[in-house]
Design an enzyme around this catalytic site. Structure first.
Site, PDB file in Angstrom:
ATOM      1  CG  MET A  64      -2.079  -1.024   1.076  1.00 32.90           C
ATOM      2  SD  MET A  64      -3.241  -0.992   2.450  1.00 32.90           S
ATOM      3  CE  MET A  64      -2.346  -1.906   3.701  1.00 32.90           C
ATOM      4  CB  ALA A  65       1.279   3.853  -2.593  1.00 34.12           C
ATOM      5  CB  CYS A 123      -1.040   1.118  -9.860  1.00 29.97           C
ATOM      6  SG  CYS A 123      -1.401   2.769  -9.241  1.00 29.97           S
ATOM      7  CG  ASP A 174     -13.898  -6.377  -1.226  1.00 34.15           C
ATOM      8  OD1 ASP A 174     -13.217  -5.341  -1.090  1.00 34.15           O
ATOM      9  OD2 ASP A 174     -14.792  -6.503  -2.086  1.00 34.15           O
ATOM     10  N   GLY A 199      -5.217  -5.884   2.779  1.00 32.61           N
ATOM     11  CA  GLY A 199      -4.771  -4.497   2.713  1.00 32.61           C
ATOM     12  C   GLY A 199      -5.485  -3.628   3.722  1.00 32.61           C
TER      13      GLY A 199
HETATM   14  C1  LIG Z   1      -3.800   3.278   0.384  1.00 33.35           C
HETATM   15  C2  LIG Z   1      -3.615   2.169  -0.601  1.00 33.35           C
HETATM   16  C3  LIG Z   1      -2.433   2.084  -1.313  1.00 33.35           C
HETATM   17  C4  LIG Z   1      -2.220   1.038  -2.216  1.00 33.35           C
HETATM   18  N1  LIG Z   1      -1.016   0.947  -2.861  1.00 33.35           N
HETATM   19  C5  LIG Z   1      -0.744  -0.144  -3.628  1.00 33.35           C
HETATM   20  C6  LIG Z   1       0.556  -0.355  -4.146  1.00 33.35           C
HETATM   21  O1  LIG Z   1       1.507   0.416  -3.902  1.00 33.35           O
HETATM   22  N2  LIG Z   1       0.753  -1.455  -4.929  1.00 33.35           N
HETATM   23  C7  LIG Z   1      -0.258  -2.349  -5.201  1.00 33.35           C
HETATM   24  O2  LIG Z   1      -0.031  -3.323  -5.904  1.00 33.35           O
HETATM   25  N3  LIG Z   1      -1.487  -2.184  -4.682  1.00 33.35           N
HETATM   26  C8  LIG Z   1      -1.739  -1.118  -3.890  1.00 33.35           C
HETATM   27  N4  LIG Z   1      -2.970  -0.988  -3.309  1.00 33.35           N
HETATM   28  C9  LIG Z   1      -3.983  -2.042  -3.502  1.00 33.35           C
HETATM   29  C10 LIG Z   1      -3.918  -3.074  -2.365  1.00 33.35           C
HETATM   30  O3  LIG Z   1      -2.679  -3.737  -2.365  1.00 33.35           O
HETATM   31  C11 LIG Z   1      -5.047  -4.102  -2.494  1.00 33.35           C
HETATM   32  O4  LIG Z   1      -4.924  -4.735  -3.741  1.00 33.35           O
HETATM   33  C12 LIG Z   1      -6.434  -3.478  -2.404  1.00 33.35           C
HETATM   34  O5  LIG Z   1      -6.512  -2.544  -1.349  1.00 33.35           O
HETATM   35  C13 LIG Z   1      -7.510  -4.562  -2.200  1.00 33.35           C
HETATM   36  O6  LIG Z   1      -7.272  -5.304  -1.017  1.00 33.35           O
HETATM   37  P1  LIG Z   1      -8.109  -5.023   0.346  1.00 33.35           P
HETATM   38  O7  LIG Z   1      -9.565  -5.141   0.004  1.00 33.35           O
HETATM   39  O8  LIG Z   1      -7.633  -6.074   1.288  1.00 33.35           O
HETATM   40  O9  LIG Z   1      -7.764  -3.633   0.780  1.00 33.35           O
HETATM   41  C14 LIG Z   1      -3.220   0.075  -2.437  1.00 33.35           C
HETATM   42  C15 LIG Z   1      -4.417   0.170  -1.720  1.00 33.35           C
HETATM   43  C16 LIG Z   1      -4.628   1.180  -0.807  1.00 33.35           C
HETATM   44  C17 LIG Z   1      -5.916   1.233  -0.037  1.00 33.35           C
END
Ligand SMILES: Cc1cc2nc3c(=O)[nH]c(=O)nc-3n(C[C@H](O)[C@H](O)[C@H](O)COP(=O)(O)O)c2cc1C
Length: 332
Positions: A18-19, A102, A204, A226
């Protein structure tokens, strides 16, 4: 057990990249809650190649975080390969991950991130070029497709495998969805059925039960979490334990939440400096406070804190309020 190339994880729970979040301070804090693998925030290939100081600082990894996957993004073969070679030789990352998910315009315009999802041939070309030049295992994190009419998850996953990729992580949304709607886990299952390399499911997973359901329903080898980990590293520990034993551990006390928030803050100060760390920590503090009774009234103040001491005072002030300790209402 989840194994990527020669890197073996002790469990299938993975912290998502997560960036702006997954720097060493946060990753180490989450790692201490027992996850199998942590992923670093995405880093620009060009930033590495041009030796940009801020970018190179993002490559710092504490040995205690390992095993760790470091993600790079880019749209041109030469710079992507050079950046991967730099990470391969100059960092203690265990895995090199390539961003193919991304969705933001700035990245898409550079032919990077989710842009690749429309072109399995490009995926093959780029991934094999990187794999040929590095020793560490190479993985790809992708979305299921560009939009509902262009879902090439199967072809894209196979292109990664043919190119020598060691694993893929699949976020069950299209690029057009951004973060809206629901992640479609059926496509994670399809990816798993399309390749023999490990597939990590993502999207999710909000509770330990969701993690188990994702593993069961899709057959994936790992589960990547995430947003549910933001301000809530306990969720990762609860997930590890639930997958191991079926036991759901209780929520932490307010005091414990604040202790971990301050530990995270202090690590961020060591990594950056107090001025930057405190400002960055404002958003994390709001996440740690989610569900804590009475936290609403200090939210505004948190957004204005300038020093470590001010932030710590606010956090512990809340934890010490009478009767609050065991009353966290929700996890996140
Ligand atoms: C704040 C934020 C930053 C993210 N930055 C990246 C990143 O740098 N590289 C990446 O592949 N995905 C990035 N994602 C996507 C997450 O890795 C993930 O795929 C997405 O949030 C879905 O998963 P979750 O439902 O568990 O949050 C980012 C998501 C969030 C919320």
């Amino acid at each position: 057990m989840l194994k990527i190339g020669n890197v073996e994880m002790k469990n299938p729970v993975v912290l998502a990249p997560m960036a702006g979040v997954c720097n060493s301070a946060f990753r180490l804090t989450v790692k201490e809650f027992g996850v199998g693998l942590v992923c670093a925030e995405m880093v620009s290939d060009k930033g590495i190649v041009y030796g940009n100081e801020k970018t190179l600082n993002m490559l710092y990894i504490d040995e205690r975080e390992k095993p760790l996957s470091l993600q790079i993004f880019g749209g041109e073969k030469d710079s992507l390969v050079q950046a991967a070679q730099y990470v391969d030789k100059n960092t203690n990352a265990d895995i090199i991950d390539i961003n193919m998910g991304c969705p933001v315009n700035k990245i898409i315009k550079c032919e990077a991130g989710a842009r690749w999802l429309l072109n399995p041939d490009k995926i093959y070309e780029m991934v094999s070029a990187v794999v040929d030049k590095v020793d560490k295992p190479v993985t790809v994190k992708m979305r299921i497709g560009w939009d509902d009419n262009h879902i090439f998850v199967s072809e894209n996953a196979q292109a990664v495998e043919r190119a020598g990729g060691s694993a893929i992580a699949v976020h069950g949304r299209t690029r057009v969805q951004m973060y809206e709607g629901k992640a479609n886990w059926d496509y994670i299952k399809l990816a798993k059925e399309s390749v023999n390399i490990p597939v990590i499911g993502n999207g999710d997973v909000q509770t330990p039960q969701d993690a188990k359901r994702m593993l069961d329903e899709t057959g994936c080898d790992g589960v990547m979490i995430g947003r549910a980990a933001l301000g809530n590293p306990w969720m990762m520990y609860q997930t590890v334990k639930y997958l191991e034993s079926g036991i759901l551990l209780p929520e932490p006390s307010v005091r414990e939440k604040m202790d971990v928030c301050v530990l995270h803050l202090d690590r961020l100060i060591d990594l950056k400096d107090e001025y930057i760390a405190v400002r960055e920590m404002r958003k994390h503090a709001a996440w740690y406070l989610k569900g804590v009774p009475g936290s609403g009234k200090i939210r505004k103040e948190i957004n204005n804190v300038e020093t470590r001491d001010q932030l710590v005072e606010l956090l512990y002030g809340l934890a010490e309020d009478d009767g609050l300790e065991d009353k966290i209402t929700t996890a996140v």
